[in-house]
Design an enzyme around this catalytic site. Structure first.
Site, mmCIF file in Angstrom:
data_model
loop_
_atom_site.group_PDB
_atom_site.id
_atom_site.type_symbol
_atom_site.label_atom_id
_atom_site.label_comp_id
_atom_site.label_asym_id
_atom_site.label_seq_id
_atom_site.Cartn_x
_atom_site.Cartn_y
_atom_site.Cartn_z
ATOM 1 N N ASN A 23 0.805 -1.225 0.000
ATOM 2 C CA ASN A 23 0.000 0.000 0.000
ATOM 3 C C ASN A 23 0.841 1.281 0.000
ATOM 4 O O ASN A 23 0.812 2.051 -0.971
ATOM 5 C CB ASN A 23 -0.945 -0.085 1.204
ATOM 6 N N ASP A 82 7.488 -2.041 11.198
ATOM 7 C CA ASP A 82 7.184 -3.361 11.748
ATOM 8 C C ASP A 82 7.731 -3.663 13.143
ATOM 9 O O ASP A 82 6.991 -3.976 14.049
ATOM 10 C CB ASP A 82 7.676 -4.445 10.780
ATOM 11 N N TYR A 138 16.348 -2.994 10.807
ATOM 12 C CA TYR A 138 15.025 -2.632 10.290
ATOM 13 C C TYR A 138 14.521 -1.313 10.903
ATOM 14 O O TYR A 138 15.102 -0.289 10.668
ATOM 15 C CB TYR A 138 14.109 -3.817 10.597
ATOM 16 N N GLU A 188 17.045 -0.830 0.884
ATOM 17 C CA GLU A 188 15.755 -0.664 1.575
ATOM 18 C C GLU A 188 15.874 0.346 2.727
ATOM 19 O O GLU A 188 15.014 1.200 2.906
ATOM 20 C CB GLU A 188 15.313 -2.036 2.115
HETATM 21 C C1 GLC Z 1 8.303 -3.910 5.386
HETATM 22 C C2 GLC Z 1 8.271 -2.475 5.878
HETATM 23 C C3 GLC Z 1 7.028 -1.790 5.375
HETATM 24 C C4 GLC Z 1 6.976 -1.892 3.864
HETATM 25 C C5 GLC Z 1 7.143 -3.316 3.373
HETATM 26 C C6 GLC Z 1 7.369 -3.411 1.880
HETATM 27 O O1 GLC Z 1 7.251 -4.648 5.898
HETATM 28 O O2 GLC Z 1 8.357 -2.422 7.269
HETATM 29 O O3 GLC Z 1 7.009 -0.455 5.784
HETATM 30 O O4 GLC Z 1 5.802 -1.362 3.389
HETATM 31 O O5 GLC Z 1 8.259 -3.920 3.987
HETATM 32 O O6 GLC Z 1 8.436 -2.610 1.482
#
Ligand code: GLC
Length: 421
Positions: free
Chosen positions: A36, A165, A350, A394
């Site tokens: 999303n 997360d 993360y 990332e």
């Molecule tokens: C992880 C991140 C989240 C992101 C997803 C896809 O779950 O914490 O923010 O949307 O990866 O990149």
């Protein structure tokens, strides 16, 4: 090719490589579907590659919109063995299958930016007109189902819903979630070093919640009453607030104007309650624990997000700008996601320390709104230096700038195209 041209070409190449036909995966392998808030940020990057393609990103995401208006956090457009938990775990019926939670709703804000910067105005108008009813239903869903008592703050039921997360802000709340006992196989560790990913103990609780939503028939009243993970996420609430403000503005540009009275009331209500989450000692806003009915005392970058939603007073904004400068002394490679002074800070894991480019951008946008252009520019320079040093990862170690997590990441490339290059 100059260094700059090279970086631009690389970023564009990443979007093209991650394009699976109308939607962009965050990165190949680790995240093989459409997410999303990634989709929103990534659409912004497409604006610099192929304007029509930027709009398609939204169209594809809204294919997963639920009848109640919810836009899920993942839309599973096609099958993949690379990711867990997939559609067979969430068990949401629908075509395409989706998850049963959402993510920070930044879509309306991205639509506004793309609409304003577009060159093909006819296309932009047609797309805006088609997207407006969907966006309005999405925002109405947040207020109706996630704030059924009209407190002014919407609830989140899963750390994944925050998009941050494994943030230490969720640690204590997550402890109240039982660990799932059924066996399961994680897939993320096939792609990324386990030191840069959430722990097994956290995953056990994440999966428990996935089962919990299904066992409660995805019924918002049951979940509101009984979910063991129940927070008011300051960053998500700020993203929603800014999104609704932008949506109300977009309504003035749409060919047919809708009635925005209820959304306007929601913005006003949120404005009233944001001050209750300000922490005068930490100089930022805090998340809230619903069960304990109190603020969660952990300093995260999400606490600066009320800058982005215009929800701070000028005095608070000045204190946050000064605080951000201090974080940048301790971690100069972008804004750390958790304060480097927190005992739970972990530079490579993360959301427990690393800096994320889209967060840097949103906070810089807020800083500029409050006239702190110098700190916004410092954040921009820091963000640019990390992609020059490490490329399009990332997330990044905020102390060394080292790239972590997935490689060739869509939203990192998109933010670079929009903000840094
Ligand atoms: C992880 C991140 C989240 C992101 C997803 C896809 O779950 O914490 O923010 O949307 O990866 O990149």
């Amino acid at each position: 090719m100059s260094k700059l041209e090279n970086l631009v070409a690389q970023a564009k190449g990443i979007l093209r490589t991650n394009d699976l036909g109308g939607y962009t995966v965050p990165t190949k392998g680790l995240y093989p579907f459409q997410w999303n808030w990634d989709a929103g940020v990534t659409a912004l990057g497409w604006l610099y590659v192929d304007e029509a393609r930027a709009w398609t990103e939204f169209d594809k995401l809204f294919e997963g919109q639920w009848d109640n208006g919810m836009v899920p956090h993942i839309v599973f457009h096609q099958e993949s063995d690379d990711y867990f938990p997939g559609p067979d775990q969430w068990k949401v019926e629908g075509n395409p299958p989706t998850t049963s939670i959402s993510q920070p709703p930044l879509l309306a804000t991205m639509v506004r930016i793309i609409y304003e910067q577009s060159k093909d105005k006819d296309l932009a108008q047609a797309k805006l007109d088609a997207l407006m009813p969907k966006l309005i239903r999405y925002h109405e869903w947040w207020y109706r189902e996630r704030d059924p008592e009209t407190t002014g703050l919407v609830s989140s039921y899963h750390p994944w819903e925050s998009g941050m997360d494994n943030s230490p802000a969720w640690d204590d709340v997550l402890q109240r979630v039982p660990q799932v006992t059924r066996p399961y196989q994680r897939r993320d560790l096939n792609h990324v070093d386990s030191k840069q990913r959430p722990l097994k103990e956290q995953y056990d609780r994440y999966i428990y919640l996935v089962d919990f939503f299904r066992e409660n028939d995805f019924d918002y009243q049951k979940i509101y009453q009984n979910c063991p993970f129940h927070t008011q996420d300051i960053s998500l609430n700020a993203v929603l607030q800014r999104g609704t403000i932008d949506l109300i503005h977009l309504n003035t540009l749409a060919s047919v104007a809708a009635d925005m009275t209820s959304l306007e009331a929601s913005v006003a209500k949120a404005e009233e309650v944001f001050p209750s989450l300000w922490d005068a000692e930490r100089h930022l806003f805090l998340n809230r624990d619903q069960a304990l009915e109190k603020a969660i005392p952990v300093s995260t970058s999400g606490g600066f997000m009320p800058l982005y939603s215009y929800s701070a007073t000028p005095e608070q904004a000045a204190l946050m700008a000064a605080e951000i400068k201090e974080w940048l002394v301790l971690g100069p490679s972008g804004l750390a996601s958790t304060s480097p002074l927190e005992s739970t800070f972990d530079a490579k894991r993360y959301w427990r320390g690393p800096s994320w480019l889209h967060i840097n951008w949103m906070i810089a946008d807020g800083l500029k709104h409050y006239g702190h252009d110098d700190v916004a520019e410092q954040l921009r320079q820091a963000s640019r230096a990390i992609i020059e040093q490490s490329g399009y990862f990332e997330y990044f170690d905020p102390i060394t700038g080292e790239g972590c997590g997935g490689k060739d990441f869509s939203w990192t490339a998109a933010i670079a195209l929009h903000w840094l290059l």
